[in-house]
Design an enzyme around this catalytic site. Structure first.
Site, mmCIF file in Angstrom:
data_model
loop_
_atom_site.group_PDB
_atom_site.id
_atom_site.type_symbol
_atom_site.label_atom_id
_atom_site.label_comp_id
_atom_site.label_asym_id
_atom_site.label_seq_id
_atom_site.Cartn_x
_atom_site.Cartn_y
_atom_site.Cartn_z
ATOM 1 N N ASP A 33 60.468 1.003 26.786
ATOM 2 C CA ASP A 33 59.183 0.815 27.671
ATOM 3 C C ASP A 33 59.586 0.431 29.062
ATOM 4 O O ASP A 33 61.135 0.624 29.595
ATOM 5 C CB ASP A 33 58.818 -0.959 27.288
ATOM 6 N N HIS A 50 56.474 8.117 33.759
ATOM 7 C CA HIS A 50 56.894 9.420 32.343
ATOM 8 C C HIS A 50 57.907 9.973 32.534
ATOM 9 O O HIS A 50 58.363 10.590 31.950
ATOM 10 C CB HIS A 50 55.720 8.989 31.698
ATOM 11 N N LEU A 144 71.682 14.820 13.877
ATOM 12 C CA LEU A 144 71.213 13.523 14.489
ATOM 13 C C LEU A 144 69.410 13.613 13.864
ATOM 14 O O LEU A 144 69.039 14.579 14.280
ATOM 15 C CB LEU A 144 71.047 13.465 15.876
ATOM 16 N N LEU A 208 57.825 -7.343 19.814
ATOM 17 C CA LEU A 208 58.142 -5.809 19.476
ATOM 18 C C LEU A 208 56.708 -4.600 19.743
ATOM 19 O O LEU A 208 56.493 -3.391 19.188
ATOM 20 C CB LEU A 208 58.031 -5.866 17.606
ATOM 21 N N SER A 209 54.886 -5.232 20.650
ATOM 22 C CA SER A 209 54.209 -5.098 20.414
ATOM 23 C C SER A 209 53.920 -3.428 18.670
ATOM 24 O O SER A 209 53.781 -2.441 19.179
ATOM 25 C CB SER A 209 54.766 -3.771 21.177
HETATM 26 C C1 IPE Z 1 55.052 0.154 23.436
HETATM 27 O O1 IPE Z 1 55.032 -0.512 25.322
HETATM 28 C C2 IPE Z 1 55.061 0.917 23.355
HETATM 29 C C3 IPE Z 1 55.669 1.940 23.372
HETATM 30 C C4 IPE Z 1 56.946 1.787 24.000
HETATM 31 C C5 IPE Z 1 55.113 3.354 23.114
HETATM 32 P P1 IPE Z 1 53.593 -0.892 25.674
HETATM 33 O O2 IPE Z 1 53.361 -1.010 27.355
HETATM 34 O O3 IPE Z 1 52.797 -0.497 24.895
HETATM 35 O O4 IPE Z 1 53.435 -2.691 25.414
HETATM 36 P P2 IPE Z 1 53.024 -4.050 25.469
HETATM 37 O O5 IPE Z 1 51.936 -3.235 25.594
HETATM 38 O O6 IPE Z 1 53.562 -4.347 26.519
HETATM 39 O O7 IPE Z 1 53.005 -4.638 24.305
HETATM 40 C C1 IPE Z 2 56.715 2.635 28.241
HETATM 41 O O1 IPE Z 2 56.049 2.952 29.716
HETATM 42 C C2 IPE Z 2 55.142 4.540 28.039
HETATM 43 C C3 IPE Z 2 54.640 4.038 26.969
HETATM 44 C C4 IPE Z 2 54.300 3.077 26.491
HETATM 45 C C5 IPE Z 2 54.066 5.455 26.512
HETATM 46 P P1 IPE Z 2 54.717 1.500 30.027
HETATM 47 O O2 IPE Z 2 53.717 3.284 30.929
HETATM 48 O O3 IPE Z 2 54.066 1.198 28.814
HETATM 49 O O4 IPE Z 2 55.403 0.482 31.369
HETATM 50 P P2 IPE Z 2 55.274 0.156 31.477
HETATM 51 O O5 IPE Z 2 54.947 -1.472 30.558
HETATM 52 O O6 IPE Z 2 53.413 0.107 32.410
HETATM 53 O O7 IPE Z 2 56.121 -0.844 32.807
HETATM 54 MG MG MG Z 3 54.756 -1.333 28.874
#
Ligand code: IPE
Ligand code: IPE
Ligand code: MG
Length: 253
Positions: A33, A50, A144, A208-209
């Site tokens: 994240d 990304h 792995l 944990l989302s």
């Molecule tokens: C969790 O991150 C999903 C991934 C890392 C793929 P999100 O950024 O989507 O989660 P929330 O919205 O902060 O809970």
């Molecule tokens: C995690 O980074 C990647 C995915 C969820 C695919 P984010 O895109 O959620 O980045 P933030 O949380 O907005 O910074």
């Molecule tokens: Mg995020």
């Protein structure tokens, strides 16, 4: 198609009792994240975060085996991430394709076996073909196991498992009172993976989302302030070190 599984995890207590408890986690899950915030801090568009995050994936995949990690499960796209703007979703899917196309030879050479968890039904046919190809090509690798969670959500995964049980009960193959937690575990996407030992989440969020919620029942949780694009092999080593000083009790004393 069923494929040969990683040897089932001995229960950690039994591994400890037999004196074979390894110091480190066998199965690590990472909630990658903070890509968007990393980019924002640099006045870049979110997609730059990304893109940079793919480098971190390379780094952790390279570092994991030497840290004793056997299975690395990466949360790449959640079942809720479809709520994002269409162009960001499209970019993420494109990155995934590019990653599989450009990295597969190297992953294969390095003994990485790829697998995927989540509901594939919403993924496009070209991505599905890439996933199938990657799985087949690397099926014999043992250094792995890299599991990518795609259109994955624990609630969805558990719902799918429960539907399967409901079908068995309705068909008279199973008695309602005979359903155990092991029946649910056995129907999850992770059924053939060893028990989850450690969950790492980057970017300072402490939730944990919808990631491996059932599997994380007794996993250790490590949260780091680092944004995902800043995470590297050394960050992973520190998380494994933090795991090493935790005392896992599984409800006992
Ligand atoms: C969790 O991150 C999903 C991934 C890392 C793929 P999100 O950024 O989507 O989660 P929330 O919205 O902060 O809970
Ligand atoms: C995690 O980074 C990647 C995915 C969820 C695919 P984010 O895109 O959620 O980045 P933030 O949380 O907005 O910074
Ligand atoms: Mg995020």
């Amino acid at each position: 198609m069923t494929s040969p599984a990683v040897p089932p995890a001995a229960h950690p207590e039994r591994r400890a009792a037999s004196g074979q408890e390894p110091a480190g986690p066998r199965h690590v899950g990472i909630i990658m994240d903070g890509n968007g915030r990393w980019a924002k801090a640099r006045r870049l568009p979110r997609i730059a975060g990304h893109k940079s995050g793919v480098e971190s994936v390379r780094k952790v995949v390279e570092a994991a085996p030497d840290l004793g990690i056997e299975v690395l499960t990466l949360y790449a796209f959640s079942s809720e991430n479809w709520k994002r703007p269409e162009d960001e979703v499209g970019y993420l899917m494109g990155l995934l394709k590019q990653y599989l196309l450009s990295e597969i030879a190297e992953l294969d050479r390095n003994g990485v076996r790829l697998s995927f968890i989540g509901d594939y039904s919403r993924l496009s046919p070209d991505i599905l073909a890439l996933l199938e190809g990657a799985k087949k090509r690397t099926a014999g690798n043992e250094r792995l196991r890299l599991v990518i969670a795609l259109n994955y959500g624990s609630q969805d995964e558990i719902t799918r498992a429960v539907r399967g049980i409901a079908r068995d009960v309705a068909a008279g193959r199973m008695a309602p009172d005979a359903v155990t937690s092991a029946d649910i575990t056995a129907r999850l996407d992770t059924a053939e993976l060893p028990q989850l030992d450690l969950v790492i989440r980057t970017s300072g969020e402490q939730r944990l989302s919808n990631f491996l919620m059932w599997q994380a029942a007794y996993a250790e949780l490590v949260f780091t302030e680092q944004y995902w694009p800043d995470f590297d092999g050394e960050s992973l080593r520190r998380a494994v070190e933090a795991f090493g000083v935790r005392e896992r009790r599984y409800g006992g004393l």
